[in-house]
Design an enzyme around this catalytic site. Structure first.
Site, short mmCIF file in Angstrom:
data_model
loop_
_atom_site.label_atom_id
_atom_site.label_comp_id
_atom_site.label_asym_id
_atom_site.label_seq_id
_atom_site.Cartn_x
_atom_site.Cartn_y
_atom_site.Cartn_z
N HIS A 43 46.26 45.13 46.18
CA HIS A 43 46.01 44.83 44.95
C HIS A 43 44.35 44.97 44.72
O HIS A 43 43.81 45.03 45.80
CB HIS A 43 46.17 43.31 44.56
CG HIS A 43 45.29 42.40 45.23
ND1 HIS A 43 45.77 42.01 46.47
CD2 HIS A 43 44.32 41.58 44.97
CE1 HIS A 43 44.95 41.03 46.91
NE2 HIS A 43 44.10 40.81 46.33
N HIS A 133 37.17 47.22 44.54
CA HIS A 133 37.83 48.03 45.80
C HIS A 133 39.44 47.54 46.16
O HIS A 133 39.48 46.10 45.41
CB HIS A 133 37.08 47.87 46.92
CG HIS A 133 36.65 46.48 47.55
ND1 HIS A 133 36.06 45.59 46.85
CD2 HIS A 133 37.52 45.75 48.43
CE1 HIS A 133 36.03 44.44 47.36
NE2 HIS A 133 36.86 44.40 48.32
#
Length: 191
Positions: A43, A133
């Protein structure tokens, strides 16, 4: 009772997710001493909250509900492999984001401002500048680090693809010896 929680967006495009998993497996295959993120846990964290009270969780739900009314669904392009603090000294290996950063940063900014405004003092203070990120692995030691660095360098410009972001999730993280178990506490659909 404290709940360890974070706010995240998931990789909704199955092709992008399978590209991430493929590269994550390649990281493991370098023989470097890494702890890969479990496939189902991949995620993008918008904000780590830490161990927070049930009251704080309720406030965060209200914050996310209001965000969902102002932010439209958007696309996120996952592109490039990198590492913190640097490719030469990797501690965390991640896939980068080159499109959708504005929307992600706006969500993060609103969350941060509301945490301060609502005086949610039990929320973890984030020391880092927000840099969207997707963590793929954490490096535990220097074993086979050269091979890992070569792989990261090889995939620095790799395009994982584009994925829609249609919702934001408040997730609970339960730490276990085998790795964290994530559970959705609250999900808001973007406009």
């Amino acid at each position: 009772m404290a709940i360890r929680a974070f706010i995240a967006v998931e990789i909704e495009n199955p092709n992008v997710l399978s590209n991430l998993i493929r590269i994550k497996n390649a990281i493991v295959e370098t023989g470097a001493d890494v702890k890969p993120v479990e496939d189902e846990n991949i995620h993008l964290t918008i904000r780590f909250l830490g161990e927070v009270s049930v009251t704080t969780i309720e406030e965060i739900k209200r914050i996310l509900t209001s965000i969902a009314q102002t932010i439209n669904k958007f696309s996120m392009r996952v592109h490039g492999l990198g590492a913190f603090p640097s490719i030469q000294r990797p501690r965390v290996v991640w896939a980068g984001v080159i499109e959708g950063i504005d929307s992600l940063s706006r969500i993060r900014k609103i969350v941060d401002e509301e945490i301060v405004k609502r005086r949610l003092f039990d929320v973890h203070k984030d020391q880092h500048e927000f840099s969207p990120h997707i963590t793929l692995a954490r490096v535990r030691s220097g074993r086979n680090i050269t091979r890992l660095v070569e792989l990261i360098t090889q995939y620095q410009d790799y395009d994982f693809g584009e994925t829609p972001v249609t919702c934001i999730k408040l997730k609970q993280s339960t730490l276990t010896p085998r790795g964290p178990i994530y559970r959705d506490l609250y999900v808001v659909e973007l406009r």
